[in-house]
Design a protein around this motif. Structure first.
Motif, short mmCIF file in Angstrom:
data_model
loop_
_atom_site.label_atom_id
_atom_site.label_comp_id
_atom_site.label_asym_id
_atom_site.label_seq_id
_atom_site.Cartn_x
_atom_site.Cartn_y
_atom_site.Cartn_z
N GLU A 243 0.91 -1.19 -0.03
CA GLU A 243 0.07 0.01 0.18
C GLU A 243 0.92 1.33 0.03
OE1 GLU A 243 -1.87 -3.61 0.93
OE2 GLU A 243 -0.56 -2.72 2.11
N ARG A 244 2.15 1.04 0.46
CA ARG A 244 3.02 2.41 0.57
C ARG A 244 3.80 2.40 -0.74
NH1 ARG A 244 7.08 2.38 5.11
NH2 ARG A 244 7.63 4.39 3.98
N ILE A 245 3.67 1.50 -1.61
CA ILE A 245 4.60 1.62 -2.71
C ILE A 245 3.48 2.40 -3.76
CG2 ILE A 245 5.61 0.11 -4.97
CD1 ILE A 245 5.92 -2.04 -2.65
N LEU A 246 4.21 3.22 -4.54
CA LEU A 246 3.45 4.07 -5.69
C LEU A 246 2.80 3.06 -6.65
CD1 LEU A 246 5.78 6.76 -6.53
CD2 LEU A 246 3.65 7.07 -5.06
N PRO A 247 1.53 3.44 -6.92
CA PRO A 247 0.87 2.56 -7.74
C PRO A 247 1.44 1.86 -9.23
CG PRO A 247 -0.59 3.96 -6.91
CD PRO A 247 0.30 4.54 -6.64
N VAL A 248 2.22 3.17 -9.88
CA VAL A 248 2.88 2.71 -10.90
C VAL A 248 4.27 1.82 -10.77
CG1 VAL A 248 4.58 4.96 -11.04
CG2 VAL A 248 3.77 3.87 -13.06
N ASP A 249 4.80 2.17 -9.51
CA ASP A 249 5.87 1.28 -9.33
C ASP A 249 5.41 -0.22 -8.87
OD1 ASP A 249 7.50 3.52 -9.53
OD2 ASP A 249 7.54 3.71 -7.49
N LEU A 250 4.14 -0.19 -8.36
CA LEU A 250 3.79 -1.45 -8.09
C LEU A 250 3.27 -2.25 -9.24
CD1 LEU A 250 2.92 -3.56 -5.98
CD2 LEU A 250 0.63 -2.57 -5.69
N SER A 251 2.92 -1.68 -10.23
CA SER A 251 2.35 -2.20 -11.56
C SER A 251 3.76 -2.67 -12.29
CB SER A 251 1.82 -1.12 -12.47
OG SER A 251 0.62 -0.88 -11.98
#
Length: 162
Positions: free
Chosen positions: A90-98
């Motif tokens: 949840e702390r990882i930026l959504p684009v980075d998580l993708s």
């Protein structure tokens, strides 16, 4: 009244990159959209390709990347939680998580050579996120690679073998 949100995508039709790289760029944008809007892979894929046509090889790769990542997201997220020390997903930026999800899928289920999958993820992070993100993504994916190769915790090894 209903409010519909849409994402702005980068057109990759005439870009001189290889089909797989273009497919990866499309895939991370679609994976981001799936998280942001809560839609299914099919709900995201069809309108994307209607608005942004690409050659059939690029489309096939992008569809495989998106659907494969989504189908294996529970295992991928579980592994990412394990290797992302001091970071909840949840702390990882959504684009980075993708980007992490796509690269982990490639490493664990497609058998993409680790150097290729990690290098591509770093390139995507530099384009869509930041230099700091690329270093974080590199570290996380190094750990995914190590665990995947030894089949730790029952996750798939490269090539999809458990």
């Amino acid at each position: 009244s209903k409010v519909f949100y849409s994402c702005t995508f980068v057109s990759l039709v005439d870009h001189p990159m290889g089909n797989r790289h273009k497919a990866r760029e499309i895939a991370i944008q679609l994976l981001y959209q799936l998280d942001a809007l809560g839609c299914t892979a099919q709900e995201a894929l069809k309108p994307y390709f209607a608005a942004h046509p690409v050659n059939s090889e690029t489309r096939t790769f992008a569809e495989e990347f998106v659907t494969g990542t989504v189908e294996n997201i529970q295992n991928i997220d579980s592994l990412l939680r394990e290797v992302s020390e001091h970071w909840s997903l949840e702390r990882i930026l959504p684009v980075d998580l993708s980007i992490l999800r796509l690269a982990a899928f490639e490493l664990l289920y497609l058998g993409t050579p680790p150097a290729v999958a990690i290098d591509e993820a770093i390139r995507l992070a530099k384009r869509f996120s930041s230099k700091e993100a690329s270093a974080f993504i590199n570290g996380v994916l190094d750990k995914v690679k190590e665990l995947g190769i030894v089949a730790a915790n029952g996750y798939a090894t490269p090539g999809g073998q458990v």
